[in-house]
Design a protein around this motif. Structure first.
Motif, short mmCIF file in Angstrom:
data_model
loop_
_atom_site.label_atom_id
_atom_site.label_comp_id
_atom_site.label_asym_id
_atom_site.label_seq_id
_atom_site.Cartn_x
_atom_site.Cartn_y
_atom_site.Cartn_z
N LYS A 2 0.73 -0.99 -0.04
CA LYS A 2 0.03 -0.05 0.14
C LYS A 2 0.84 1.26 -0.06
CE LYS A 2 -3.82 -2.28 2.54
NZ LYS A 2 -4.56 -2.07 3.69
N LEU A 3 0.73 2.15 -1.15
CA LEU A 3 1.48 3.24 -1.23
C LEU A 3 0.67 4.52 -0.95
CD1 LEU A 3 3.58 2.27 -4.35
CD2 LEU A 3 3.94 1.76 -2.06
N PHE A 4 0.91 5.23 -0.11
CA PHE A 4 0.13 6.61 0.00
C PHE A 4 0.92 7.69 -0.43
CE2 PHE A 4 -1.27 3.52 3.17
CZ PHE A 4 -2.73 3.76 3.11
N LEU A 5 0.30 8.44 -1.38
CA LEU A 5 1.21 9.51 -2.18
C LEU A 5 1.18 10.59 -1.24
CD1 LEU A 5 2.85 10.22 -4.58
CD2 LEU A 5 0.44 11.10 -5.76
N ALA A 6 2.45 11.20 -1.07
CA ALA A 6 2.53 12.51 -0.02
C ALA A 6 2.53 13.64 -1.00
CB ALA A 6 3.80 12.46 0.50
N SER A 7 1.21 13.86 -1.24
CA SER A 7 0.68 15.21 -1.91
C SER A 7 -1.06 15.39 -1.97
CB SER A 7 0.90 14.77 -3.64
OG SER A 7 0.53 15.82 -4.41
N GLY A 8 -1.10 16.54 -2.08
CA GLY A 8 -2.62 16.94 -2.19
C GLY A 8 -3.02 17.20 -3.54
N ASN A 9 -2.29 16.92 -4.59
CA ASN A 9 -2.38 16.85 -6.00
C ASN A 9 -3.33 15.61 -6.53
OD1 ASN A 9 -2.44 17.03 -8.88
ND2 ASN A 9 -0.55 18.31 -8.67
N ALA A 10 -4.54 15.62 -6.61
CA ALA A 10 -5.36 14.55 -7.16
C ALA A 10 -4.69 13.75 -8.52
CB ALA A 10 -6.71 14.83 -7.28
N HIS A 11 -4.50 15.14 -9.26
CA HIS A 11 -3.94 14.50 -10.74
C HIS A 11 -2.86 13.67 -10.51
CE1 HIS A 11 -3.31 15.47 -14.99
NE2 HIS A 11 -2.11 15.10 -14.57
#
Length: 214
Positions: A2-11
């Protein structure tokens, strides 16, 4: 995994999911052609939003790697036990600007600027620069960090040149101005599948998969 992207950018979440799916499909096809069982890698990519949102991070390290690592570390305390923080820091490096805007790509027109303002500033700054000095390349650095402190980091690049004016509505950021090497159209004009295969983010993802496979 499970990878969680450290960004608030939905794109970015959507793009990385598409890149991962495309690479898995390519891996499965290669395995079948080689007479081996298909072995796609089992990744789930989620937004930091499912963990309550990305903590604020000041991207002040002066490097893609430093900024990506800082973002990954900020998300680690929110991870579930089996989760990994995946951080991306990327930008456009222009030869005539001595590598700028580089790590400042998201803030080129100022701290509150949006992507349209950044793009327009680059158009104006480059106005009058001849074709032979319009070389540029995208950079993406990915840092994958687990709760136990284990870290992977990779870098991907996509080289090309800047058009005289933005063309196309596809992609985001500086894509309507960037013509990848081997093409005559900008990333803003080219099909998403072409960009997905040639982009700096795709190159970085492939490098990450190679590291994990080892």
């Amino acid at each position: 995994m499970k990878l969680f992207l450290a960004s608030g950018n939905a794109h970015k979440v959507r793009e990385l999911r598409e890149i991962a799916a495309a690479e898995n499909a390519a891996l499965a096809a290669q395995s079948q052609l080689g007479g081996q069982p298909a072995c796609p890698l089992a990744f789930t990519i989620e937004s930091a939003a499912v963990l309550g949102g990305m903590p604020p991070v000041v991207e002040d390290t002066g490097s893609f790697l430093g900024n990506a690592r800082k973002k990954a570390r900020a998300l680690v305390p929110l991870l579930p036990p089996d989760g990994w923080a995946l951080a991306d820091d990327s930008g456009l490096c222009v030869d005539a600007l001595e590598g700028g805007p580089g790590v400042e790509s998201a803030y080129f027109a100022g701290p509150q600027a949006d992507s349209a303002a950044n793009l327009q500033k680059l158009v104006e700054v480059m106005r009058g620069i001849p074709a032979e000095r319009r070389g540029a390349h995208y950079v993406c650095v990915l840092v994958l960090l687990g709760a136990g402190g284990r870290e992977y980091s990779v870098r991907g690049e996509c080289h090309g040149r800047l058009a005289l004016e933005p063309v196309g509505q596809g992609g985001f950021g500086y894509d309507p101005l960037f013509v990848p090497r081997g093409f005559e159209h900008t990333f803003g004009e080219l099909p998403e599948a072409v960009k997905r295969a040639r982009s700096h983010r795709s190159a970085a993802w492939r490098a990450l998969i190679e590291q994990l496979a080892q």
